[in-house]
Design an enzyme around this catalytic site. Sequence first.
Site, PDB file in Angstrom:
ATOM      1  N   PHE A  95       0.837  -1.194   0.000  1.00  0.00           N
ATOM      2  CA  PHE A  95       0.000   0.000   0.000  1.00  0.00           C
ATOM      3  C   PHE A  95       0.870   1.241   0.000  1.00  0.00           C
ATOM      4  O   PHE A  95       1.869   1.305   0.718  1.00  0.00           O
ATOM      5  CB  PHE A  95      -0.905  -0.002   1.240  1.00  0.00           C
ATOM      6  N   VAL A  96       0.463   2.204  -0.808  1.00  0.00           N
ATOM      7  CA  VAL A  96       1.075   3.531  -0.834  1.00  0.00           C
ATOM      8  C   VAL A  96      -0.052   4.536  -0.639  1.00  0.00           C
ATOM      9  O   VAL A  96      -1.112   4.422  -1.268  1.00  0.00           O
ATOM     10  CB  VAL A  96       1.815   3.784  -2.161  1.00  0.00           C
ATOM     11  N   GLY A 144       6.587   5.905  -7.992  1.00  0.00           N
ATOM     12  CA  GLY A 144       7.435   4.717  -8.039  1.00  0.00           C
ATOM     13  C   GLY A 144       7.536   3.929  -6.745  1.00  0.00           C
ATOM     14  O   GLY A 144       8.213   2.898  -6.703  1.00  0.00           O
ATOM     15  N   GLY A 177       5.215   2.113  -5.115  1.00  0.00           N
ATOM     16  CA  GLY A 177       4.576   0.802  -5.186  1.00  0.00           C
ATOM     17  C   GLY A 177       5.424  -0.205  -5.940  1.00  0.00           C
ATOM     18  O   GLY A 177       5.642  -1.329  -5.474  1.00  0.00           O
ATOM     19  N   ASN A 223     -10.804  -3.425  -7.482  1.00  0.00           N
ATOM     20  CA  ASN A 223      -9.664  -2.527  -7.435  1.00  0.00           C
ATOM     21  C   ASN A 223      -8.928  -2.492  -8.781  1.00  0.00           C
ATOM     22  O   ASN A 223      -7.808  -2.977  -8.915  1.00  0.00           O
ATOM     23  CB  ASN A 223      -8.724  -2.924  -6.295  1.00  0.00           C
ATOM     24  N   TYR A 234      -0.620  -4.381 -11.308  1.00  0.00           N
ATOM     25  CA  TYR A 234      -0.025  -5.715 -11.219  1.00  0.00           C
ATOM     26  C   TYR A 234       0.196  -6.328 -12.596  1.00  0.00           C
ATOM     27  O   TYR A 234       1.231  -6.948 -12.855  1.00  0.00           O
ATOM     28  CB  TYR A 234      -0.892  -6.643 -10.369  1.00  0.00           C
TER      29      TYR A 234
END
Length: 160
Positions: A85-86, A94, A96, A123, A130
Amino acid sequence: MIRPATPEDVPAISRLIRALAEYEKLTHEVVLDESLLRDHLFGSRPYAEALIAEEEDGTPVGFALFFHNYSTFLTRPGLYLEDVFVLPDYRGRGHGKALLAAVARIAVERKCGRLEWAVLDWNEPAIRFYKSFGGKPMDEWTVYRLTGHALELLARDGVQ
């Protein structure tokens, strides 16, 4: 910058976990206990590990929490990424990708056969993220979970 978490980071990790729960609309499920988190990350038998993403001024803006699992088919350990998580205001810088790359390096260094994680179906930003570096959905698998009373009942009686 990505670095391993230390016991002093537990309050920051707790804040980030709560921010993640808010983002995922799951704050009602958080029963976080910082003393347990500290013990589980840094106690005599750690159950998980964490990395911290920091801004240049040292402000923690993201985290990754992971632990080992095992593949009987590969006869190798793996890593399960429980959380990455960010904070929303720091995305796109950058952090994540750096967190995921750091966890991937750990998996490779430890000769793990795989790195796995779950993502909520809704999400889409995370799913796109991803997929952008080769993450593949495991559509043929369904996650099952036992918690609370059902878990205790099965442990005690062997039946539900």
